[in-house]
Design an enzyme around this catalytic site. Structure first.
Site, PDB file in Angstrom:
ATOM      1  N   THR A  60       0.817  -1.215   0.000  1.00 15.63           N
ATOM      2  CA  THR A  60       0.000   0.000   0.000  1.00 15.63           C
ATOM      3  C   THR A  60       0.845   1.257   0.000  1.00 15.63           C
ATOM      4  O   THR A  60       0.511   2.258  -0.635  1.00 15.63           O
ATOM      5  CB  THR A  60      -0.921   0.001   1.243  1.00 15.63           C
ATOM      6  OG1 THR A  60      -1.758  -1.140   1.162  1.00 15.63           O
ATOM      7  CG2 THR A  60      -1.788   1.241   1.309  1.00 15.63           C
ATOM      8  N   ASP A  96       2.735  -7.108  -3.643  1.00 13.09           N
ATOM      9  CA  ASP A  96       1.949  -7.042  -2.418  1.00 13.09           C
ATOM     10  C   ASP A  96       2.672  -7.989  -1.456  1.00 13.09           C
ATOM     11  O   ASP A  96       3.090  -9.079  -1.847  1.00 13.09           O
ATOM     12  CB  ASP A  96       0.531  -7.551  -2.704  1.00 13.09           C
ATOM     13  CG  ASP A  96      -0.359  -7.471  -1.482  1.00 13.09           C
ATOM     14  OD1 ASP A  96      -1.333  -6.709  -1.530  1.00 13.09           O
ATOM     15  OD2 ASP A  96      -0.095  -8.182  -0.489  1.00 13.09           O
ATOM     16  N   ASP A 104       1.356  -6.462   5.647  1.00 11.94           N
ATOM     17  CA  ASP A 104       0.864  -7.807   5.979  1.00 11.94           C
ATOM     18  C   ASP A 104       1.964  -8.764   6.447  1.00 11.94           C
ATOM     19  O   ASP A 104       1.772  -9.516   7.395  1.00 11.94           O
ATOM     20  CB  ASP A 104       0.135  -8.421   4.768  1.00 11.94           C
ATOM     21  CG  ASP A 104      -1.209  -7.750   4.514  1.00 11.94           C
ATOM     22  OD1 ASP A 104      -1.667  -6.987   5.401  1.00 11.94           O
ATOM     23  OD2 ASP A 104      -1.789  -7.967   3.439  1.00 11.94           O
ATOM     24  N   THR A 162       4.595  -7.595  15.682  1.00 11.81           N
ATOM     25  CA  THR A 162       3.651  -8.412  14.930  1.00 11.81           C
ATOM     26  C   THR A 162       2.514  -7.519  14.448  1.00 11.81           C
ATOM     27  O   THR A 162       2.206  -6.515  15.109  1.00 11.81           O
ATOM     28  CB  THR A 162       3.126  -9.570  15.831  1.00 11.81           C
ATOM     29  OG1 THR A 162       2.429 -10.500  15.043  1.00 11.81           O
ATOM     30  CG2 THR A 162       2.232  -9.087  16.958  1.00 11.81           C
ATOM     31  N   GLN A 183       0.399 -19.064  21.302  1.00  8.67           N
ATOM     32  CA  GLN A 183      -0.602 -18.372  20.477  1.00  8.67           C
ATOM     33  C   GLN A 183      -0.968 -17.018  21.076  1.00  8.67           C
ATOM     34  O   GLN A 183      -1.595 -16.203  20.422  1.00  8.67           O
ATOM     35  CB  GLN A 183      -1.866 -19.231  20.367  1.00  8.67           C
ATOM     36  CG  GLN A 183      -1.659 -20.495  19.592  1.00  8.67           C
ATOM     37  CD  GLN A 183      -2.899 -21.392  19.561  1.00  8.67           C
ATOM     38  OE1 GLN A 183      -4.010 -20.970  19.876  1.00  8.67           O
ATOM     39  NE2 GLN A 183      -2.697 -22.639  19.171  1.00  8.67           N
ATOM     40  N   CYS A 184      -0.603 -16.813  22.358  1.00 13.15           N
ATOM     41  CA  CYS A 184      -0.932 -15.534  23.006  1.00 13.15           C
ATOM     42  C   CYS A 184      -0.049 -14.437  22.434  1.00 13.15           C
ATOM     43  O   CYS A 184       1.101 -14.671  22.069  1.00 13.15           O
ATOM     44  CB  CYS A 184      -0.678 -15.597  24.509  1.00 13.15           C
ATOM     45  SG  CYS A 184      -1.777 -16.728  25.329  1.00 13.15           S
TER      46      CYS A 184
HETATM   47  N1  ASP Z   1      -1.693  -6.227   1.295  1.00  8.19           N
HETATM   48  C1  ASP Z   1      -0.805  -5.112   1.515  1.00  8.19           C
HETATM   49  C2  ASP Z   1       0.606  -5.647   1.646  1.00  8.19           C
HETATM   50  O1  ASP Z   1       0.945  -6.173   2.665  1.00  8.19           O
HETATM   51  C3  ASP Z   1      -1.215  -4.340   2.712  1.00  8.19           C
HETATM   52  C4  ASP Z   1      -0.271  -3.213   3.025  1.00  8.19           C
HETATM   53  O2  ASP Z   1       0.492  -2.776   2.215  1.00  8.19           O
HETATM   54  O3  ASP Z   1      -0.265  -2.761   4.164  1.00  8.19           O
HETATM   55  O4  ASP Z   1       1.356  -5.568   0.708  1.00  8.19           O
END
Ligand code: ASP
Length: 334
Positions: free
Chosen positions: A15, A58, A91, A161, A270-271
């Site tokens: 993004t 992406d 992501d 994270t 997992q926490c």
């Molecule tokens: N799907 C996008 C990515 O990780 C979301 C972002 O850019 O924040 O490339």
């Protein structure tokens, strides 16, 4: 060698690399227009150079190959810049940050990953602040580690994270303090760095025979048996709470067989925060007895990257086991 205060921006996609056209569609960002989109960059007394990976993506398409490209760019340009800023989709940013932290041994300069929830060119974008502050921190050159900068916070890359899919505050560092917070000034936390004078050593031999197995109530034994029988060398076992798992005989037997077959099983929780403490409950004592390795307070992202890195070295299995339990790049609390 360049003059001081120079930063290399490395564009990978996501993004942060998109802008909104007049028709309203999102288009990948052209690096030449970076300063048109962020005119504030022209007011910096910092020499900013920008390059892109071969094919921007992406970050959901992130791969070992791209991590290697990034590590090699940093290796090649290491002496030419005070610091590096990687523009990356949010992501999988925590995975890339974790991987680079292990790949770049003896790092003595900032490598800052940043991204955005809203593209540049959208009125309320968070991209501008994230890029501008990341560049400032990278140019100062005093944080010798791989970090993530997002929404006023600088985090250790292998400690963070992605915790929110829509808020600007998308990342958390649940088990480690922020390295810096940006307000009126950029306030650094009082971490004492042991600035190394050793040469940067880049590790690109990552082992992909690693998988993540998340436990859940009512797992079927056929599923576990199949997954543990796959020809993988390292398994990140995401357990409940402080490292607990079912004590069902079939499960423990499957774990035992996998370990007997030479697989390394690393237990992470997992926490979001807290630590694995094998032996605290009976439900984790069994794992301990079988030889499952406690991953302490490592994130899943860091555990995966560390396993890929260690399995790619020529350490013996015992050495890998030892290294999984100690901090190599600040990824766990001893
Ligand atoms: N799907 C996008 C990515 O990780 C979301 C972002 O850019 O924040 O490339």
């Amino acid at each position: 060698m360049r003059q001081s205060d120079s930063v290399l921006l490395i564009y990978t996609g996501g993004t942060i690399g998109m802008y909104k056209t007049n028709e309203g569609s999102l288009r990948p960002f052209d690096l030449d227009t970076l300063s048109t989109q962020i005119p504030e960059l022209n007011t910096f007394d910092i020499d900013i150079n920008a390059i892109s990976i071969a094919q921007p993506i992406d970050s959901s398409n992130m791969s070992k190959e791209v991590w290697i490209q990034l590590a090699e760019i940093i290796e090649k340009e290491y002496n030419n810049f005070n610091g590096f800023v990687i523009l990356h989709g949010s992501d999988t940013m925590a995975y890339t940050a974790s991987a680079l932290s292990f790949m770049l041994e003896n790092l003595n300069k900032p490598v800052i990953l940043t991204g955005a929830q809203l593209p540049i060119g959208v009125r309320r974008t968070d991209a501008k602040e994230n890029i501008i502050t990341s560049i400032e921190i990278a140019a100062q050159g005093n944080i010798p580690e791989v970090c993530v900068y997002f929404e006023y916070r600088l985090m250790r890359g292998n400690r963070c994270t992605k915790a929110n899919a829509e808020h600007f505050e998308a990342f958390k560092s649940p088990n480690f303090i922020y390295l810096a917070e940006a307000g009126l000034d950029i306030k650094y936390s009082p971490i004492k760095y042991d600035h190394t004078h050793k040469d940067l050593k880049v590790h690109t031999n990552l082992c992909e025979d690693v998988l993540i197995l998340k436990l859940f109530p009512s797992m079927k034994k056929e599923y576990i048996a199949k997954v543990l029988d796959l020809p993988y060398k390292g398994i990140i076992l995401e357990t409940f709470g402080a490292g607990n798992a079912t004590t069902a005989d079939w499960f423990l037997r499957a774990i035992q067989t996998a370990i007997d077959n030479g697989k390394l099983i690393l237990n992470v929780s997992q926490c979001l925060s807290g630590s694995v403490s094998q032996g605290l409950y009976e439900t984790s004592s069994k794992l301990d007895e079988l030889g499952v390795i406690g991953g302490k307070d490592m994130t899943t992202e860091a555990a995966l990257a560390k396993m890929m890195y260690l399995l790619g070295t020529d350490y013996s299995q015992d050495e890998i086991k030892q290294h999984l339990q100690i901090s190599l790049r600040g990824e766990l609390s001893n």
